[in-house]
Design a protein around this motif. Sequence first.
Motif, PDB file in Angstrom:
ATOM      1  N   UNK A  43      22.530 -12.064  -4.878  1.00  0.00           N
ATOM      2  CA  UNK A  43      22.442 -11.631  -6.266  1.00  0.00           C
ATOM      3  C   UNK A  43      21.080 -11.972  -6.842  1.00  0.00           C
ATOM      4  N   UNK A  44      20.687 -11.226  -7.864  1.00  0.00           N
ATOM      5  CA  UNK A  44      19.382 -11.423  -8.503  1.00  0.00           C
ATOM      6  C   UNK A  44      19.587 -11.646 -10.000  1.00  0.00           C
ATOM      7  N   UNK A  86      18.581  -1.623 -12.833  1.00  0.00           N
ATOM      8  CA  UNK A  86      20.031  -1.831 -12.938  1.00  0.00           C
ATOM      9  C   UNK A  86      20.803  -0.651 -12.377  1.00  0.00           C
ATOM     10  N   UNK A  87      20.265   0.555 -12.498  1.00  0.00           N
ATOM     11  CA  UNK A  87      20.979   1.754 -12.050  1.00  0.00           C
ATOM     12  C   UNK A  87      21.098   1.819 -10.536  1.00  0.00           C
ATOM     13  N   UNK A  88      20.312   1.008  -9.819  1.00  0.00           N
ATOM     14  CA  UNK A  88      20.363   0.993  -8.359  1.00  0.00           C
ATOM     15  C   UNK A  88      20.931  -0.331  -7.839  1.00  0.00           C
ATOM     16  N   UNK A  89      21.676  -1.030  -8.691  1.00  0.00           N
ATOM     17  CA  UNK A  89      22.215  -2.345  -8.333  1.00  0.00           C
ATOM     18  C   UNK A  89      23.736  -2.324  -8.342  1.00  0.00           C
ATOM     19  N   UNK A 120      16.001  -3.876  -6.855  1.00  0.00           N
ATOM     20  CA  UNK A 120      17.416  -3.743  -7.201  1.00  0.00           C
ATOM     21  C   UNK A 120      18.176  -4.830  -6.463  1.00  0.00           C
ATOM     22  N   UNK A 121      19.324  -5.209  -7.004  1.00  0.00           N
ATOM     23  CA  UNK A 121      20.151  -6.257  -6.402  1.00  0.00           C
ATOM     24  C   UNK A 121      21.445  -5.661  -5.874  1.00  0.00           C
ATOM     25  N   UNK A 122      21.704  -5.867  -4.592  1.00  0.00           N
ATOM     26  CA  UNK A 122      22.989  -5.493  -4.000  1.00  0.00           C
ATOM     27  C   UNK A 122      23.597  -6.787  -3.467  1.00  0.00           C
ATOM     28  N   UNK A 123      24.532  -7.341  -4.231  1.00  0.00           N
ATOM     29  CA  UNK A 123      25.092  -8.648  -3.917  1.00  0.00           C
ATOM     30  C   UNK A 123      26.132  -8.542  -2.817  1.00  0.00           C
ATOM     31  N   UNK A 124      25.980  -9.368  -1.776  1.00  0.00           N
ATOM     32  CA  UNK A 124      26.926  -9.348  -0.661  1.00  0.00           C
ATOM     33  C   UNK A 124      27.473 -10.740  -0.340  1.00  0.00           C
ATOM     34  N   UNK A 125      26.927 -11.786  -0.948  1.00  0.00           N
ATOM     35  CA  UNK A 125      27.355 -13.149  -0.626  1.00  0.00           C
ATOM     36  C   UNK A 125      28.673 -13.487  -1.296  1.00  0.00           C
ATOM     37  N   UNK A 129      18.962   6.141  -3.564  1.00  0.00           N
ATOM     38  CA  UNK A 129      17.531   6.380  -3.533  1.00  0.00           C
ATOM     39  C   UNK A 129      16.673   5.154  -3.334  1.00  0.00           C
ATOM     40  N   UNK A 130      17.200   4.118  -2.697  1.00  0.00           N
ATOM     41  CA  UNK A 130      16.410   2.915  -2.430  1.00  0.00           C
ATOM     42  C   UNK A 130      15.571   3.139  -1.173  1.00  0.00           C
ATOM     43  N   UNK A 131      14.264   2.960  -1.317  1.00  0.00           N
ATOM     44  CA  UNK A 131      13.354   3.277  -0.221  1.00  0.00           C
ATOM     45  C   UNK A 131      13.300   2.194   0.850  1.00  0.00           C
ATOM     46  N   UNK A 132      13.489   0.940   0.469  1.00  0.00           N
ATOM     47  CA  UNK A 132      13.366  -0.180   1.401  1.00  0.00           C
ATOM     48  C   UNK A 132      14.458  -1.191   1.086  1.00  0.00           C
ATOM     49  N   UNK A 133      15.090  -1.748   2.118  1.00  0.00           N
ATOM     50  CA  UNK A 133      16.019  -2.864   1.901  1.00  0.00           C
ATOM     51  C   UNK A 133      15.449  -4.124   2.516  1.00  0.00           C
ATOM     52  N   UNK A 134      15.676  -5.241   1.822  1.00  0.00           N
ATOM     53  CA  UNK A 134      15.289  -6.558   2.327  1.00  0.00           C
ATOM     54  C   UNK A 134      16.547  -7.285   2.776  1.00  0.00           C
ATOM     55  N   UNK A 135      16.551  -7.733   4.028  1.00  0.00           N
ATOM     56  CA  UNK A 135      17.733  -8.362   4.628  1.00  0.00           C
ATOM     57  C   UNK A 135      17.362  -9.738   5.171  1.00  0.00           C
ATOM     58  N   UNK A 136      17.407 -10.734   4.305  1.00  0.00           N
ATOM     59  CA  UNK A 136      17.059 -12.106   4.678  1.00  0.00           C
ATOM     60  C   UNK A 136      18.332 -12.893   4.986  1.00  0.00           C
ATOM     61  N   UNK A 137      19.040 -12.508   6.043  1.00  0.00           N
ATOM     62  CA  UNK A 137      20.318 -13.115   6.383  1.00  0.00           C
ATOM     63  C   UNK A 137      20.723 -12.644   7.768  1.00  0.00           C
ATOM     64  N   UNK A 138      21.772 -13.249   8.312  1.00  0.00           N
ATOM     65  CA  UNK A 138      22.481 -12.611   9.417  1.00  0.00           C
ATOM     66  C   UNK A 138      23.926 -12.425   8.986  1.00  0.00           C
ATOM     67  N   UNK A 139      24.575 -11.434   9.573  1.00  0.00           N
ATOM     68  CA  UNK A 139      25.942 -11.099   9.191  1.00  0.00           C
ATOM     69  C   UNK A 139      26.897 -12.143   9.752  1.00  0.00           C
ATOM     70  N   UNK A 140      27.671 -12.758   8.865  1.00  0.00           N
ATOM     71  CA  UNK A 140      28.673 -13.741   9.272  1.00  0.00           C
ATOM     72  C   UNK A 140      29.906 -13.042   9.859  1.00  0.00           C
ATOM     73  N   UNK A 141      30.727 -13.731  10.655  1.00  0.00           N
ATOM     74  CA  UNK A 141      30.661 -15.158  10.946  1.00  0.00           C
ATOM     75  C   UNK A 141      29.948 -15.510  12.262  1.00  0.00           C
ATOM     76  N   UNK A 142      29.387 -14.497  12.959  1.00  0.00           N
ATOM     77  CA  UNK A 142      28.825 -14.753  14.291  1.00  0.00           C
ATOM     78  C   UNK A 142      27.311 -14.681  14.230  1.00  0.00           C
ATOM     79  N   UNK A 143      26.636 -15.739  14.686  1.00  0.00           N
ATOM     80  CA  UNK A 143      25.179 -15.722  14.773  1.00  0.00           C
ATOM     81  C   UNK A 143      24.740 -14.631  15.743  1.00  0.00           C
TER      82      UNK A 143
END
Length: 508
Positions: free
Chosen positions: A182-183, A196-199, A250-255, A279-293
């Motif tokens: 979240x942001x 906000x319209x892309x969050x 934009x913020x796409x909350x997944x936690x 219409x989001x041109x780039x996503x930033x993914x600073x995580x790994x998908x749980x629960x498996x490394x």
Amino acid sequence: MAHLRSRRGLALAVPVVLSLTASLGLLPTAASAAPPTAPAAQSADGPNLAYVVNTRTDHRTIESVRQAIARNGGTVVVSYDRIGVIVVHSANPGFGAAMRAVRGVQSAGATRTAPLSAAGSTDEGAVQVLSKAEAAKVEQRSATGQEPLEADQWDLRAIGADKAAAIDPGSRSVTVGIIDTGVDDTHPDIAPNFSASQSANCVSGKADTTYGAWRPADAAHYHGTHVAGEIAAARNGIGVAGVAPGVKVASITVAQPDSTQLFYPESVVCAFVFAADHGIEITNNSYYVDPWLYNCMDDPDQRAIVDAVNRAQLYAQSKGTLNVAAAGNSNDDLDSHALVDDSSPDDSTATTRTVDPHECFDVPTQLPGVVTVSAVGVNDTKSYYSSYGLGVIDVAAPGGDKYQIPDTPSKNGRILSTLPGDRYGFLQGTSMATPHVAAVAALLKSAHPHATPARLQALLKAEADNPGCPTGPYDGDGDGVVDATCAGGKHVNGFYGFGVVNALRAVK
């Protein structure tokens, strides 16, 4: 806490991509036998878990599979028909096995090992909040034309972002979607560039666009706000500056909103699809998908996770979205054939296992077409924690390193950025390197608005500066022990891929 980090690249990533594609190509096709039906009594015999059911994308198959889900004690949360991914909740302990035998189902499995609660990131170590007294000292050292805290932002100068901003700060028609905790869009350094319209909030697996749903659950969920500031903190005379201070975030909350802050597969699937459709041109993914490394393809649940997330991120690429991801903070060689994973699953009881990262994938960083990022410190050498690997790492960027000390007012080798509640603080990790790459990609997209994701990735690599492998043994933490071995040459190698990204070249 979830595990926040950085990711990989293009040409030399072909062996990994081919391995993954081949593995996914072997996913089971439609079964000829009639789908088994779980007795109604089974529906409440086990823990209530989340599942992904991956199918062919034709309407008839999807409708048939939805009926089988109901027969086997499942409840559909959301169905992403365009990519054939259905998110399901079920308390039937045999649900996954039953669905894998259903005609049209290509993979199916649980996305977690612990029951759903009422209610992963890649920073390395706890946040260091900048006090008001410390901030005042930094402001005294800031030069004319700099932001008040910019004297502590060695990372901007390392990639020429301070000079790039004077030439082209980026276009407001380009948005970087931050798939994260979240942001805090009320932060004065983030508010001017927030979309906000892309969050949305994707925690449940289904996008919630209620106003403010994208915000962090509390101040402890600071990771996404830090990432947002690194990318696009405005040059407005307040606090810090972002690498691309003219683009939008934009913020796409997944936690998960609790203290675990886990990033489950269904949430990430939702995020990629939402980004693509908005219409989001780039996503930033600073995580790994749980629960498996690492998700091993010989396990049906982990295989289904890889399949579902890969479908979603490939869909985003097909809609013009470049996905940038962190390589991780385990100091793992992702091109080796044996790694020890003693942290999975991280939502229940972890066990120690040895995995081959050519067959067991770090998601989303090892998925096809994703830009995988390693981290460097102020000395332009690999951060002590950063994972690496020849043919896996695409590019590198400043992620901070407490052992590499800059000549700045705070003498802090980590990355300074925004925190919830109008605060600022230092973090280090491939989580911090990834937004630097996403921001440079946003500058490139601003200059080349019609560039495809593949073209943007090629430009990132072509304009990077490669320090080359160390001439002697690599001892990242200075304890006298060799910590990693760099394979490759000056142009491409396992530590830096094609090199450290360069913001100034991106705008020139």
